[in-house]
Enzyme design. Sequence first.
Site, PDB file in Angstrom:
ATOM      1  CD  GLU A   1      -8.584   2.005   6.286  1.00 41.68           C
ATOM      2  OE1 GLU A   1      -8.314   0.966   6.913  1.00 41.68           O
ATOM      3  OE2 GLU A   1      -8.256   3.121   6.690  1.00 41.68           O
TER       4      GLU A   1
ATOM      5  CG  ASP B   1      -0.368  -0.402   2.508  1.00 45.90           C
ATOM      6  OD1 ASP B   1       0.878  -0.367   2.618  1.00 45.90           O
ATOM      7  OD2 ASP B   1      -1.110  -0.768   3.423  1.00 45.90           O
TER       8      ASP B   1
ATOM      9  CG  HIS C   1      -6.337  -1.469   7.994  1.00 41.38           C
ATOM     10  ND1 HIS C   1      -6.190  -0.092   7.972  1.00 41.38           N
ATOM     11  CD2 HIS C   1      -5.171  -1.935   8.534  1.00 41.38           C
ATOM     12  CE1 HIS C   1      -5.015   0.232   8.463  1.00 41.38           C
ATOM     13  NE2 HIS C   1      -4.372  -0.870   8.819  1.00 41.38           N
TER      14      HIS C   1
ATOM     15  CG  ASN D   1      -9.540   0.037  10.552  1.00 40.05           C
ATOM     16  OD1 ASN D   1      -8.592  -0.744  10.398  1.00 40.05           O
ATOM     17  ND2 ASN D   1      -9.814   1.002   9.690  1.00 40.05           N
TER      18      ASN D   1
END
Length: 239
Positions: free
Chosen positions: A140, A65, A135, A133
């Site tokens: 996401e 990423d 991910h 969270n």
Amino acid sequence: MRVVENAEELGRIGADLVTEVVGARPAASIVAATGRTPMGLYAELAARRRSGVLDTTAISTVQLDEYLGLERDDRRSLFGWMRRSFLEPLGVSDGRVIRLPLGGDLEEACAAFDRGLEARGPFDLAILGLGRNGHLGFNEPPSHPESSTRMVELSPSTIEANARYWGNGADVPTTAVTLGMRHLLSARAIVLLVSGTSKRTIVHRALEGPVGPGVPASFLQDAANDVTVIVDRAAWADR
Ligand code: F6R
């Protein structure tokens, strides 16, 4: 799943696994996350390379990423972080790095990038960290298991977590490109590293909770291939 004592052991056990994969497949294609969690593992791999236990001359590396909108050589580049922590210490030259598209018609560029990945076949190994969270990469919530490489908006939780790297929330770019879930989930081997108290709630949700796009890492529960989760005690303490 392996529960280990601390971050140091996490790095060592993770490095054992990577060493095994590269031993069996010297030209392994490896997705290498940035973030704090895998840094001990990468340092351990570099030490093993220096001592001749690990031969990384034929591996290739895939970028997981990257933030969007950064100038070349911006201190916040995740590729720069990957270069310093993984590529240089392991002697992986630029020609053996598959980099994400970041410009032009991004939608088309990501589709072309994915066609290229599909032609190459599954990654041999994905080394991943877990977002607070849930991910994986910057997939996401909500992210579906079939999702492809794409541009994403970072969630407030990720921006807050990434502020630890760069100073404060205002320093964190708000958009990024990430490899899609489908490429990560189809890797021949996946190592998920989880460390520290900030991951306590999410690691249980990811590994024991319902599987669904609200916690993208939960799809690892259904992944058909070889998944190893290494969690340290700080993250896996009794709730
Ligand atoms: C970084 C990445 C992220 C991190 C995750 C955990 O390239 O893809 O998914 O792995 O946010 O970050 P740390 O390890 O800093 O807690």
